[in-house]
Motif scaffolding. Sequence first.
Motif, PDB file in Angstrom:
ATOM      1  N   TYR A   1     -31.134 -32.739  11.699  1.00  0.00           N
ATOM      2  CA  TYR A   1     -32.401 -32.895  12.488  1.00  0.00           C
ATOM      3  C   TYR A   1     -33.035 -31.570  12.459  1.00  0.00           C
ATOM      4  N   PHE A   2     -32.400 -30.339  12.291  1.00  0.00           N
ATOM      5  CA  PHE A   2     -33.071 -29.117  12.134  1.00  0.00           C
ATOM      6  C   PHE A   2     -33.629 -29.316  10.848  1.00  0.00           C
ATOM      7  N   LEU A   3     -32.884 -29.595   9.882  1.00  0.00           N
ATOM      8  CA  LEU A   3     -33.745 -29.797   8.213  1.00  0.00           C
ATOM      9  C   LEU A   3     -34.958 -30.638   8.472  1.00  0.00           C
ATOM     10  N   LYS A   4     -34.560 -31.721   8.995  1.00  0.00           N
ATOM     11  CA  LYS A   4     -35.541 -32.707   8.894  1.00  0.00           C
ATOM     12  C   LYS A   4     -36.928 -32.369   9.876  1.00  0.00           C
ATOM     13  N   GLU A   5     -36.754 -32.026  11.060  1.00  0.00           N
ATOM     14  CA  GLU A   5     -37.960 -31.477  11.813  1.00  0.00           C
ATOM     15  C   GLU A   5     -38.260 -30.120  11.802  1.00  0.00           C
ATOM     16  N   VAL A   6     -37.759 -29.223  11.228  1.00  0.00           N
ATOM     17  CA  VAL A   6     -38.208 -27.897  10.958  1.00  0.00           C
ATOM     18  C   VAL A   6     -38.347 -27.512   9.597  1.00  0.00           C
ATOM     19  N   ALA A   7     -37.332 -27.641   8.771  1.00  0.00           N
ATOM     20  CA  ALA A   7     -37.273 -27.154   7.572  1.00  0.00           C
ATOM     21  C   ALA A   7     -38.151 -28.001   6.458  1.00  0.00           C
ATOM     22  N   LEU A   8     -38.060 -29.396   6.568  1.00  0.00           N
ATOM     23  CA  LEU A   8     -38.977 -30.005   5.650  1.00  0.00           C
ATOM     24  C   LEU A   8     -40.388 -30.021   5.964  1.00  0.00           C
ATOM     25  N   PRO A   9     -40.771 -29.768   7.290  1.00  0.00           N
ATOM     26  CA  PRO A   9     -42.242 -29.772   7.353  1.00  0.00           C
ATOM     27  C   PRO A   9     -42.863 -28.528   7.004  1.00  0.00           C
ATOM     28  N   TYR A  10     -42.046 -27.516   6.967  1.00  0.00           N
ATOM     29  CA  TYR A  10     -42.359 -26.128   6.515  1.00  0.00           C
ATOM     30  C   TYR A  10     -41.662 -25.757   5.107  1.00  0.00           C
ATOM     31  N   VAL A  11     -41.602 -26.649   4.345  1.00  0.00           N
ATOM     32  CA  VAL A  11     -40.633 -26.439   3.088  1.00  0.00           C
ATOM     33  C   VAL A  11     -41.597 -25.452   2.386  1.00  0.00           C
ATOM     34  N   ASP A  12     -42.935 -25.405   2.409  1.00  0.00           N
ATOM     35  CA  ASP A  12     -43.685 -24.206   1.562  1.00  0.00           C
ATOM     36  C   ASP A  12     -43.164 -22.751   1.962  1.00  0.00           C
ATOM     37  N   LEU A  13     -43.051 -22.617   3.270  1.00  0.00           N
ATOM     38  CA  LEU A  13     -42.372 -21.378   3.768  1.00  0.00           C
ATOM     39  C   LEU A  13     -40.945 -21.296   3.385  1.00  0.00           C
ATOM     40  N   PHE A  14     -40.043 -22.233   3.218  1.00  0.00           N
ATOM     41  CA  PHE A  14     -38.747 -21.783   2.767  1.00  0.00           C
ATOM     42  C   PHE A  14     -38.904 -21.804   1.349  1.00  0.00           C
ATOM     43  N   ASN A  15     -39.493 -22.343   0.649  1.00  0.00           N
ATOM     44  CA  ASN A  15     -39.897 -22.050  -0.940  1.00  0.00           C
ATOM     45  C   ASN A  15     -40.297 -20.793  -1.204  1.00  0.00           C
ATOM     46  N   VAL A  16     -40.535 -19.900  -0.296  1.00  0.00           N
ATOM     47  CA  VAL A  16     -40.900 -18.559  -0.506  1.00  0.00           C
ATOM     48  C   VAL A  16     -39.755 -17.668  -0.049  1.00  0.00           C
ATOM     49  N   LEU A  17     -39.207 -17.959   1.355  1.00  0.00           N
ATOM     50  CA  LEU A  17     -38.102 -17.309   2.007  1.00  0.00           C
ATOM     51  C   LEU A  17     -36.790 -17.283   1.200  1.00  0.00           C
ATOM     52  N   VAL A  18     -36.366 -18.529   0.676  1.00  0.00           N
ATOM     53  CA  VAL A  18     -35.213 -18.709   0.216  1.00  0.00           C
ATOM     54  C   VAL A  18     -34.871 -17.735  -1.147  1.00  0.00           C
ATOM     55  N   PRO A  19     -35.944 -17.922  -2.369  1.00  0.00           N
ATOM     56  CA  PRO A  19     -35.829 -16.844  -3.252  1.00  0.00           C
ATOM     57  C   PRO A  19     -35.800 -15.420  -2.901  1.00  0.00           C
ATOM     58  N   TRP A  20     -36.885 -14.994  -2.290  1.00  0.00           N
ATOM     59  CA  TRP A  20     -37.059 -13.665  -2.203  1.00  0.00           C
ATOM     60  C   TRP A  20     -36.146 -13.125  -1.145  1.00  0.00           C
ATOM     61  N   GLY A  21     -35.629 -14.144  -0.036  1.00  0.00           N
ATOM     62  CA  GLY A  21     -34.236 -13.518   0.810  1.00  0.00           C
ATOM     63  C   GLY A  21     -33.165 -13.402  -0.106  1.00  0.00           C
ATOM     64  N   GLU A  22     -32.800 -14.173  -1.223  1.00  0.00           N
ATOM     65  CA  GLU A  22     -31.528 -13.818  -1.936  1.00  0.00           C
ATOM     66  C   GLU A  22     -31.869 -12.657  -2.720  1.00  0.00           C
ATOM     67  N   PHE A  23     -33.085 -12.455  -3.196  1.00  0.00           N
ATOM     68  CA  PHE A  23     -33.398 -11.326  -3.964  1.00  0.00           C
ATOM     69  C   PHE A  23     -33.239  -9.934  -3.263  1.00  0.00           C
ATOM     70  N   PHE A  24     -33.820 -10.120  -2.053  1.00  0.00           N
ATOM     71  CA  PHE A  24     -33.716  -8.863  -1.108  1.00  0.00           C
ATOM     72  C   PHE A  24     -32.219  -8.386  -0.571  1.00  0.00           C
ATOM     73  N   VAL A  25     -31.491  -9.555  -0.424  1.00  0.00           N
ATOM     74  CA  VAL A  25     -30.048  -9.462   0.066  1.00  0.00           C
ATOM     75  C   VAL A  25     -29.416  -8.734  -1.066  1.00  0.00           C
ATOM     76  N   GLY A  26     -29.524  -9.207  -2.472  1.00  0.00           N
ATOM     77  CA  GLY A  26     -28.908  -8.835  -3.475  1.00  0.00           C
ATOM     78  C   GLY A  26     -29.218  -7.237  -3.642  1.00  0.00           C
ATOM     79  N   LEU A  27     -30.287  -7.002  -3.745  1.00  0.00           N
ATOM     80  CA  LEU A  27     -30.954  -5.587  -3.802  1.00  0.00           C
ATOM     81  C   LEU A  27     -30.227  -4.651  -3.003  1.00  0.00           C
ATOM     82  N   GLY A  28     -30.299  -5.032  -1.597  1.00  0.00           N
ATOM     83  CA  GLY A  28     -29.706  -4.219  -0.535  1.00  0.00           C
ATOM     84  C   GLY A  28     -28.385  -4.024  -0.689  1.00  0.00           C
ATOM     85  N   LEU A  29     -27.395  -4.941  -1.137  1.00  0.00           N
ATOM     86  CA  LEU A  29     -26.099  -4.837  -1.675  1.00  0.00           C
ATOM     87  C   LEU A  29     -25.777  -3.932  -2.468  1.00  0.00           C
TER      88      LEU A  29
END
Length: 169
Positions: free
Chosen positions: A66-94
């Motif tokens: 329900y979280f995915l359906k009601e929050v993530a999918l309606p804002y998928v454009d935001l998640f399309n930015v957050l996921v790759p950059w989040g992964e990249f910055f986590v890797g850089l920080g580590l």
Amino acid sequence: MFIRFLKENRYVSLLLTFLRLYLGWQWLHAGWGKISDGTFDASGFLNGAVKNMSGEHPSVQPWWGYFLKEVALPYVDLFNVLVPWGEFFVGLGLILGVFTSFSILMGLTMNFAYMFSGTTSTNPQMVLIGIFILIAGVNAGKIGLDHWFIPFFRRMLFKNTEKEFPQNI
């Protein structure tokens, strides 16, 4: 006793550095692949996870679906930015060993989000290694930029107080 060993042993910091670099490379590589490709779209993954929340033995729990359906999918454009950059910055920080505890906490959050969504892949292994790094705290970033950043931030935080700053933050 074991936690103290992880937090204080200087030889363990070498092992933690190796593990930190391994996880950092995994995150950095995954994030950069999505960023440089330019075609990353989480909607297929999210729709697949929502479909897997039904049936006799759902691989996605209804509350997460329900979280995915009601929050993530309606804002998928935001998640399309957050996921790759989040992964990249986590890797850089580590890899750099900067804000190590925060970086691994964000990495663990993403690992759990992927597992909640019904995927396994390397996520359990990354979670197990990440927990050791998170528990070790400052010792995991000793061979890295945290060696200089943590004392600097402690001094700044406790500069105008009579309190001594804690050593185990």
